[in-house]
Design an enzyme around this catalytic site. Sequence first.
Site, PDB file in Angstrom:
ATOM      1  N   LYS A  13      -5.513  14.801   6.094  1.00  0.00           N
ATOM      2  CA  LYS A  13      -6.397  14.258   5.046  1.00  0.00           C
ATOM      3  C   LYS A  13      -5.751  13.052   4.353  1.00  0.00           C
ATOM      4  O   LYS A  13      -6.392  12.025   4.174  1.00  0.00           O
ATOM      5  CB  LYS A  13      -6.719  15.332   3.975  1.00  0.00           C
ATOM      6  CG  LYS A  13      -7.425  16.560   4.515  1.00  0.00           C
ATOM      7  CD  LYS A  13      -7.811  17.533   3.399  1.00  0.00           C
ATOM      8  CE  LYS A  13      -6.652  18.140   2.639  1.00  0.00           C
ATOM      9  NZ  LYS A  13      -5.783  19.022   3.428  1.00  0.00           N
ATOM     10  N   ARG A  92     -11.274  22.401  -3.693  1.00  0.00           N
ATOM     11  CA  ARG A  92     -10.618  23.421  -2.875  1.00  0.00           C
ATOM     12  C   ARG A  92     -11.149  24.818  -3.177  1.00  0.00           C
ATOM     13  O   ARG A  92     -10.695  25.780  -2.556  1.00  0.00           O
ATOM     14  CB  ARG A  92      -9.111  23.403  -3.152  1.00  0.00           C
ATOM     15  CG  ARG A  92      -8.303  22.645  -2.098  1.00  0.00           C
ATOM     16  CD  ARG A  92      -6.893  22.474  -2.618  1.00  0.00           C
ATOM     17  NE  ARG A  92      -5.893  22.447  -1.611  1.00  0.00           N
ATOM     18  CZ  ARG A  92      -5.110  21.395  -1.350  1.00  0.00           C
ATOM     19  NH1 ARG A  92      -5.282  20.263  -2.001  1.00  0.00           N
ATOM     20  NH2 ARG A  92      -4.173  21.487  -0.454  1.00  0.00           N
ATOM     21  N   ARG A 131       7.104  18.134   8.739  1.00  0.00           N
ATOM     22  CA  ARG A 131       6.966  17.139   7.660  1.00  0.00           C
ATOM     23  C   ARG A 131       8.059  17.329   6.606  1.00  0.00           C
ATOM     24  O   ARG A 131       8.578  16.361   6.045  1.00  0.00           O
ATOM     25  CB  ARG A 131       5.579  17.286   7.031  1.00  0.00           C
ATOM     26  CG  ARG A 131       5.248  16.273   5.967  1.00  0.00           C
ATOM     27  CD  ARG A 131       3.796  16.354   5.562  1.00  0.00           C
ATOM     28  NE  ARG A 131       3.498  17.527   4.748  1.00  0.00           N
ATOM     29  CZ  ARG A 131       2.316  17.764   4.184  1.00  0.00           C
ATOM     30  NH1 ARG A 131       1.325  16.920   4.363  1.00  0.00           N
ATOM     31  NH2 ARG A 131       2.122  18.831   3.445  1.00  0.00           N
ATOM     32  N   ARG A 133       8.143  18.654   3.383  1.00  0.00           N
ATOM     33  CA  ARG A 133       7.992  18.557   1.934  1.00  0.00           C
ATOM     34  C   ARG A 133       8.507  19.858   1.302  1.00  0.00           C
ATOM     35  O   ARG A 133       8.644  20.853   2.004  1.00  0.00           O
ATOM     36  CB  ARG A 133       6.505  18.364   1.634  1.00  0.00           C
ATOM     37  CG  ARG A 133       6.195  17.414   0.518  1.00  0.00           C
ATOM     38  CD  ARG A 133       4.733  17.068   0.493  1.00  0.00           C
ATOM     39  NE  ARG A 133       3.896  18.205   0.164  1.00  0.00           N
ATOM     40  CZ  ARG A 133       2.559  18.195   0.220  1.00  0.00           C
ATOM     41  NH1 ARG A 133       1.933  17.098   0.584  1.00  0.00           N
ATOM     42  NH2 ARG A 133       1.861  19.248  -0.111  1.00  0.00           N
ATOM     43  N   ARG A 144      -0.023  28.964   2.068  1.00  0.00           N
ATOM     44  CA  ARG A 144      -1.001  27.888   1.836  1.00  0.00           C
ATOM     45  C   ARG A 144      -2.164  27.987   2.825  1.00  0.00           C
ATOM     46  O   ARG A 144      -3.309  27.723   2.471  1.00  0.00           O
ATOM     47  CB  ARG A 144      -0.304  26.525   1.908  1.00  0.00           C
ATOM     48  CG  ARG A 144       0.532  26.280   0.644  1.00  0.00           C
ATOM     49  CD  ARG A 144       1.528  25.170   0.810  1.00  0.00           C
ATOM     50  NE  ARG A 144       0.900  23.896   1.042  1.00  0.00           N
ATOM     51  CZ  ARG A 144       1.446  22.924   1.771  1.00  0.00           C
ATOM     52  NH1 ARG A 144       2.623  23.096   2.323  1.00  0.00           N
ATOM     53  NH2 ARG A 144       0.810  21.796   1.924  1.00  0.00           N
TER      54      ARG A 144
HETATM   55  P1  AMP Z   1      -1.725  18.791  -1.231  1.00  0.00           P
HETATM   56  O1  AMP Z   1      -0.860  17.600  -1.449  1.00  0.00           O
HETATM   57  O2  AMP Z   1      -3.176  18.449  -1.209  1.00  0.00           O
HETATM   58  O3  AMP Z   1      -1.293  19.613  -0.035  1.00  0.00           O
HETATM   59  O4  AMP Z   1      -1.531  19.743  -2.522  1.00  0.00           O
HETATM   60  C1  AMP Z   1      -0.255  20.276  -2.844  1.00  0.00           C
HETATM   61  C2  AMP Z   1      -0.427  21.414  -3.850  1.00  0.00           C
HETATM   62  O5  AMP Z   1      -1.057  20.923  -5.037  1.00  0.00           O
HETATM   63  C3  AMP Z   1      -1.300  22.566  -3.374  1.00  0.00           C
HETATM   64  O6  AMP Z   1      -0.596  23.513  -2.584  1.00  0.00           O
HETATM   65  C4  AMP Z   1      -1.753  23.154  -4.716  1.00  0.00           C
HETATM   66  O7  AMP Z   1      -0.721  23.914  -5.311  1.00  0.00           O
HETATM   67  C5  AMP Z   1      -1.958  21.889  -5.557  1.00  0.00           C
HETATM   68  N1  AMP Z   1      -3.339  21.373  -5.440  1.00  0.00           N
HETATM   69  C6  AMP Z   1      -3.734  20.202  -4.842  1.00  0.00           C
HETATM   70  N2  AMP Z   1      -5.072  20.047  -4.918  1.00  0.00           N
HETATM   71  C7  AMP Z   1      -5.543  21.140  -5.567  1.00  0.00           C
HETATM   72  C8  AMP Z   1      -6.853  21.584  -5.938  1.00  0.00           C
HETATM   73  N3  AMP Z   1      -7.959  20.866  -5.663  1.00  0.00           N
HETATM   74  N4  AMP Z   1      -6.953  22.774  -6.596  1.00  0.00           N
HETATM   75  C9  AMP Z   1      -5.873  23.510  -6.903  1.00  0.00           C
HETATM   76  N5  AMP Z   1      -4.607  23.153  -6.563  1.00  0.00           N
HETATM   77  C10 AMP Z   1      -4.438  21.991  -5.904  1.00  0.00           C
END
Ligand code: AMP
Length: 190
Positions: A13, A92, A131, A133, A144
């Site tokens: 994404k 989400r 990756r 992170r 996740r």
């Molecule tokens: P991402 O970079 O999109 O993989 O997001 C990393 C982390 O941020 C996720 O594992 C969640 O803990 C938090 N996060 C990101 N987007 C959301 C969302 N829309 N709702 C809730 N938590 C989020």
Amino acid sequence: MNLILLGPPGSGKGTQALKLSKQFGFKHISIGDVLRSNVEDRTDLGLSAKKFMQNGDLVPDDVIIGMVESSFKTYLSPESNLTKIIFDGFPRTKSQAISLDSKIQAFGLRLISVVFLDVPDSVVQDRLISRGRDDDSPELVSNRLRVYKDLTEPLLEYYKTKGILTKIDGDRSPDIVFSNLVDMIELKVK
Ligand code: AMP
């Protein structure tokens, strides 16, 4: 046109959102990036989000919905001239999706297209672990993915019912996925 990118963690994404922003001038809203920079800057938001992120859980809906609302206010002011947003990692959950629906109406945004980047579990697991992170350790990746299946995957049905979901095979090279996305967008804006 505004776009939502849906898909499991590691489905590409973020990569695709960046490429699309460059090509079409979308404003890229990545909730994960905003949260990570708040954690780094030790803001109140960052401090409250950190423990959820570290466990691979979602940050509570009210926090996320508040963040999105304030970015709408920033980017959608009458002076901003912004017509295109790409949402990466939002919504989400069902309640985030419902909140987004009402914001779209309130802010008079144009059609939202939702793209599902479809990538098998085994592939996203390998991608995430390589990756590297902080939240990409094997245990957190499994959590996740579980959270994705429980809370985010039901949104596919939600948007399918609305007739705005397009599925793209994300298990190919980033350039091929990107050219599929470009074709889809060009078709829709015609
Ligand atoms: P991402 O970079 O999109 O993989 O997001 C990393 C982390 O941020 C996720 O594992 C969640 O803990 C938090 N996060 C990101 N987007 C959301 C969302 N829309 N709702 C809730 N938590 C989020």
